[in-house]
Design an enzyme around this catalytic site. Structure first.
Site, PDB file in Angstrom:
ATOM      1  N   HIS A   1       0.111   0.044 -10.464  1.00 22.18           N
ATOM      2  CA  HIS A   1      -0.514  -0.725  -9.449  1.00 22.18           C
ATOM      3  C   HIS A   1      -1.036  -2.180 -10.237  1.00 22.18           C
ATOM      4  O   HIS A   1      -2.333  -2.176 -10.399  1.00 22.18           O
ATOM      5  CB  HIS A   1      -1.774  -0.002  -8.977  1.00 22.18           C
ATOM      6  CG  HIS A   1      -2.134  -0.882  -7.537  1.00 22.18           C
ATOM      7  ND1 HIS A   1      -2.842   0.102  -6.481  1.00 22.18           N
ATOM      8  CD2 HIS A   1      -2.354  -2.141  -7.266  1.00 22.18           C
ATOM      9  CE1 HIS A   1      -3.221  -0.767  -5.488  1.00 22.18           C
ATOM     10  NE2 HIS A   1      -2.972  -1.996  -5.776  1.00 22.18           N
TER      11      HIS A   1
ATOM     12  N   ARG B   1       0.832  -1.236   0.067  1.00 22.62           N
ATOM     13  CA  ARG B   1      -0.134  -0.010   0.082  1.00 22.62           C
ATOM     14  C   ARG B   1       0.672   1.245   0.034  1.00 22.62           C
ATOM     15  O   ARG B   1       1.717   1.269   0.783  1.00 22.62           O
ATOM     16  CB  ARG B   1      -0.780   0.040   1.284  1.00 22.62           C
ATOM     17  CG  ARG B   1      -2.008  -0.898   1.247  1.00 22.62           C
ATOM     18  CD  ARG B   1      -3.061  -0.750   0.023  1.00 22.62           C
ATOM     19  NE  ARG B   1      -4.158  -1.376  -0.073  1.00 22.62           N
ATOM     20  CZ  ARG B   1      -4.128  -2.606  -0.841  1.00 22.62           C
ATOM     21  NH1 ARG B   1      -3.037  -2.700  -1.490  1.00 22.62           N
ATOM     22  NH2 ARG B   1      -5.355  -3.305  -0.963  1.00 22.62           N
TER      23      ARG B   1
ATOM     24  N   GLU C   1      -3.662   7.395  -5.915  1.00 17.61           N
ATOM     25  CA  GLU C   1      -3.879   6.633  -7.358  1.00 17.61           C
ATOM     26  C   GLU C   1      -4.801   7.072  -8.216  1.00 17.61           C
ATOM     27  O   GLU C   1      -6.316   6.708  -7.665  1.00 17.61           O
ATOM     28  CB  GLU C   1      -3.466   5.103  -7.248  1.00 17.61           C
ATOM     29  CG  GLU C   1      -2.403   4.710  -6.395  1.00 17.61           C
ATOM     30  CD  GLU C   1      -2.146   3.074  -6.003  1.00 17.61           C
ATOM     31  OE1 GLU C   1      -1.485   2.719  -5.667  1.00 17.61           O
ATOM     32  OE2 GLU C   1      -3.524   2.623  -5.937  1.00 17.61           O
TER      33      GLU C   1
END
Length: 317
Positions: A285, A237, A266
């Site tokens: 990601h 994270r 993000e």
């Protein structure tokens, strides 16, 4: 039939998977993306809400009069206000462990990129540098061998264990900082405290959940305890890291490099300092996003909901 609203289905299923198994459980409406402000209107008639990264906050939970179940289409569930859901008797579930192998795979892809910069060298060949070279071999960056080096893992859960197995296959020494060493012993892995993990490791890889207690725990003070030649990897994270401190550490040579698949926000803000930091590899990601992992995730979402509808809920937060 229950009314089911998928708030942000595109990331999980951009078109290569099938919603049919979910549609067999109720009346399904799928939105590609949903902002925080749009949640109450879009889910106003739904008993079931499914979300990946769309925020289901206390305001939405209190406004959604029919809501009885929130299925998180991920492992991390910080997108849902859990206390608010519990206060209203709303069941919240997640899908654990669906992407462990995929995340471990990308973790090592990032480590190997820092060690060999394969993309850089491939582009060098494409640009004709090898054809013009006076030598049969050249390298544009220092090259690192993993065997004999130490990998420090923060969080030896299922993903951390998968990463440890790969590291051991590379003949690395593996140390780990973990909440439950007495419960989760693993052959070949030595448990240590967090400070020692950062101080002793040649590569530190984060695999712990984000909590209120560990936000930005990777800060300037902790980074300064690392070896100057060390790498930091984060496929967990983004908010675990103070990004300003990490960018400064990379600029000042406090550590040798960082590879990240997650950032604090993000998509990242334009002024995030990390994309421009030296010796940094950032991917958008993608560790969780192999087709195999997404298929397991969708199956897990369906199975969680099916169990709930049968009165036997599983993976309840």
């Amino acid at each position: 039939m229950k009314r089911i609203v998928v708030l942000d289905g595109y990331a999980l299923n951009p078109g290569d998977l099938d919603w049919q198994a979910l549609k067999a459980l109720g009346e399904v409406t799928v939105y590609d993306r949903t902002s925080v402000a749009e949640v109450p209107e879009r889910a106003k008639d739904a008993e079931i809400v499914l979300t990946n990264k769309a925020i289901v906050n206390s305001t939405a939970i209190n406004e959604l009069k029919h809501l009885e179940y929130v299925g998180v289409m991920a492992t991390g569930y910080n997108v849902v206000d859990i206390p608010a859901a519990k206060a209203k008797g709303i069941t919240v579930t997640n899908v654990p462990a669906y992407s462990s192998d995929s995340v471990a795979q990308l973790t090592f892809a990032l480590i190997l990129e820092l060690c060999h910069h394969v993309g850089l060298h491939a582009e060098s060949v494409r640009a004709g540098e090898w054809s013009r070279s006076a030598d049969f071999s050249y390298w544009k960056t220092p090259l690192r061998e993993l065997a004999g080096s130490t990998l420090g893992i923060v969080g030896l859960g299922q993903i951390g264990r998968a990463v440890a197995k790969i590291a051991l296959a590379f003949n690395m020494k593996v140390i780990a900082s973990h909440k439950h060493p007495e419960r989760d012993a693993m052959q070949g892995v030595t448990f240590t405290d967090l400070a020692s993990c950062f101080k002793e490791a040649d590569i530190v890889s984060l695999h712990c959940p984000l909590t209120a207690d560990n936000k930005e725990f990777v800060n300037a003070a902790l980074l300064k305890t690392m070896k100057p030649g060390a790498f930091l990897i984060n496929t967990s994270r983004g908010p675990l890291i103070n990004e300003t401190d990490l960018a400064r550490a990379l600029e000042e040579g406090v550590i040798a490099g960082a590879a990240l698949d997650v950032l604090s926000t993000e998509p990242p803000a334009a002024d995030n300092p990390l994309p421009a930091a030296p010796n940094t590899v950032i991917t958008p990601h993608i560790a969780w996003a192999t087709r195999s992992a997404r298929e397991r995730l969708l199956n897990g979402v369906v199975n969680n909901l099916k169990a709930y509808l049968e009165g036997k809920p599983v993976n309840v937060i």
